[in-house]
Design a protein around this motif. Structure first.
Motif, PDB file in Angstrom:
ATOM      1  N   PHE A  54      -6.026 -62.324  72.884  1.00  0.00           N
ATOM      2  CA  PHE A  54      -4.990 -62.108  71.877  1.00  0.00           C
ATOM      3  C   PHE A  54      -5.630 -61.748  70.540  1.00  0.00           C
ATOM      4  O   PHE A  54      -6.698 -62.255  70.191  1.00  0.00           O
ATOM      5  N   ASN A  56      -4.344 -61.420  66.472  1.00  0.00           N
ATOM      6  CA  ASN A  56      -3.276 -61.638  65.489  1.00  0.00           C
ATOM      7  C   ASN A  56      -1.954 -62.013  66.157  1.00  0.00           C
ATOM      8  O   ASN A  56      -0.878 -61.558  65.763  1.00  0.00           O
ATOM      9  N   ASN A  58      -0.835 -61.186  69.056  1.00  0.00           N
ATOM     10  CA  ASN A  58      -0.362 -60.224  70.043  1.00  0.00           C
ATOM     11  C   ASN A  58      -1.342 -60.150  71.208  1.00  0.00           C
ATOM     12  O   ASN A  58      -2.563 -60.152  71.008  1.00  0.00           O
ATOM     13  N   GLU A  59      -0.796 -60.070  72.415  1.00  0.00           N
ATOM     14  CA  GLU A  59      -1.653 -59.994  73.588  1.00  0.00           C
ATOM     15  C   GLU A  59      -2.327 -58.628  73.633  1.00  0.00           C
ATOM     16  O   GLU A  59      -1.672 -57.595  73.749  1.00  0.00           O
ATOM     17  N   LEU A  60      -3.641 -58.639  73.529  1.00  0.00           N
ATOM     18  CA  LEU A  60      -4.412 -57.400  73.493  1.00  0.00           C
ATOM     19  C   LEU A  60      -4.886 -57.006  74.883  1.00  0.00           C
ATOM     20  O   LEU A  60      -4.789 -55.836  75.278  1.00  0.00           O
ATOM     21  N   TYR A  80      -9.188 -59.735  61.982  1.00  0.00           N
ATOM     22  CA  TYR A  80      -8.388 -60.015  63.167  1.00  0.00           C
ATOM     23  C   TYR A  80      -8.659 -61.432  63.653  1.00  0.00           C
ATOM     24  O   TYR A  80      -9.817 -61.846  63.766  1.00  0.00           O
TER      25      TYR A  80
END
Length: 279
Positions: A54, A56, A58-60, A80
């Motif tokens: 993840f 920030n 959000n799932e990256l 980040y």
């Protein structure tokens, strides 16, 4: 090198695999550089471990599996908050690792999660060389990120890289074309990985990762191709003063997070890796 070590790696020859290459389009790199963004790839070289990454909140990278090399992501310069969870355990749980990462404009790098020479999971940041190569030439970079002893890399049966140890890399410029390459135990003809054909196109940089574990008989190759080396890229040139020097210091600080967090990463990955080996 002990006789036992040589036997261990020699026994893996029949079990080795060659992963498909991942090409980095020149357009993706040039766009990121023109926009002042960074270009970041991630390689997962720890066998038997799947994670969710993840950034920030959000799932990256969901279900990030071993042997996966992501395409380069153009990222805005900035800080980040990176959180890594065991697969399926985020984002509301406690992260296995959390780190703030400063990403400078113009950086081109690959983060590699892999095993060290003793088989312990670790994290290494590599800066990708995007400097110009001469006409008719290509750049070849070999990165040793496997739990294995020192190796030589041969092209057409002749050593071109000697005594490479984990987690080091070696780069050289070679004539463009297709090369039949393999990895052997240093100073011997004992094949540990390969052979495999490498397509070294003119004006490209091909990065070869030797990863996996000799003991677990899952050594493999992964290749990454970066194009656009036939003209000078708009990267950050080391050795400049003023704003350029500031950018380079930021790049160094960004890459240093992997070393600072290596102990925490190793603790998580070692436990998961040992559990997987025990199943």
């Amino acid at each position: 090198m002990t006789k036992r070590s040589r036997k261990t790696v020699a026994a893996t020859a029949g079990a080795c695999v060659l992963s498909l290459a991942v090409a980095v389009p020149a357009s993706a790199q040039s766009t990121a550089q023109e926009d002042g963004k960074a270009s970041v790839s991630v390689f997962h070289g720890v066998p038997g471990l799947t994670v969710d990454v993840f950034a920030n909140g959000n799932e990256l990278l969901p279900d990030f599996k071993p042997g996966t090399l992501t395409e380069p992501q153009p990222l805005d310069a900035g800080t980040y908050d990176i959180k890594i969870f065991p697969d399926g355990e985020g984002p509301d749980g406690d992260p296995a690792i959390q780190k703030s990462v400063d990403v400078p404009a113009g950086a081109n790098a690959t983060l590699a999660a892999h095993l060290d020479a003793q088989g312990n999971p670790t994290l290494t940041a590599f800066v990708n060389d995007t400097s110009e190569v001469a006409a008719g030439q290509a750049r070849l970079t070999v990165r040793h990120v496997a739990a294995a002893p020192a190796v030589d890399v041969r092209a057409g049966g002749e050593p071109v890289v000697r005594d490479l140890t984990n987690p080091n890399e070696k780069s050289l410029e070679v004539p463009a074309g297709t090369v039949n390459a393999d990895v052997v135990l240093a100073g011997t003809d004992t094949v540990a990985i390969g052979p495999a054909d490498l397509d070294l196109a003119e004006g490209t940089s091909t990065v070869v990762y030797a990863w996996g574990s000799a003991e677990d008989k899952n050594l493999a190759l992964k290749t990454q191709t970066i194009s656009g080396m036939d003209s000078a890229p708009n990267g950050v040139d080391a050795g400049e003063s003023g704003a350029m020097a500031s950018d380079n210091e930021s790049a160094t600080a960004w890459l240093a997070w992997s070393a600072a967090g290596a102990v925490a990463v190793a603790g998580l990955l070692a436990a998961r890796h040992l559990r997987a080996r025990g199943d």
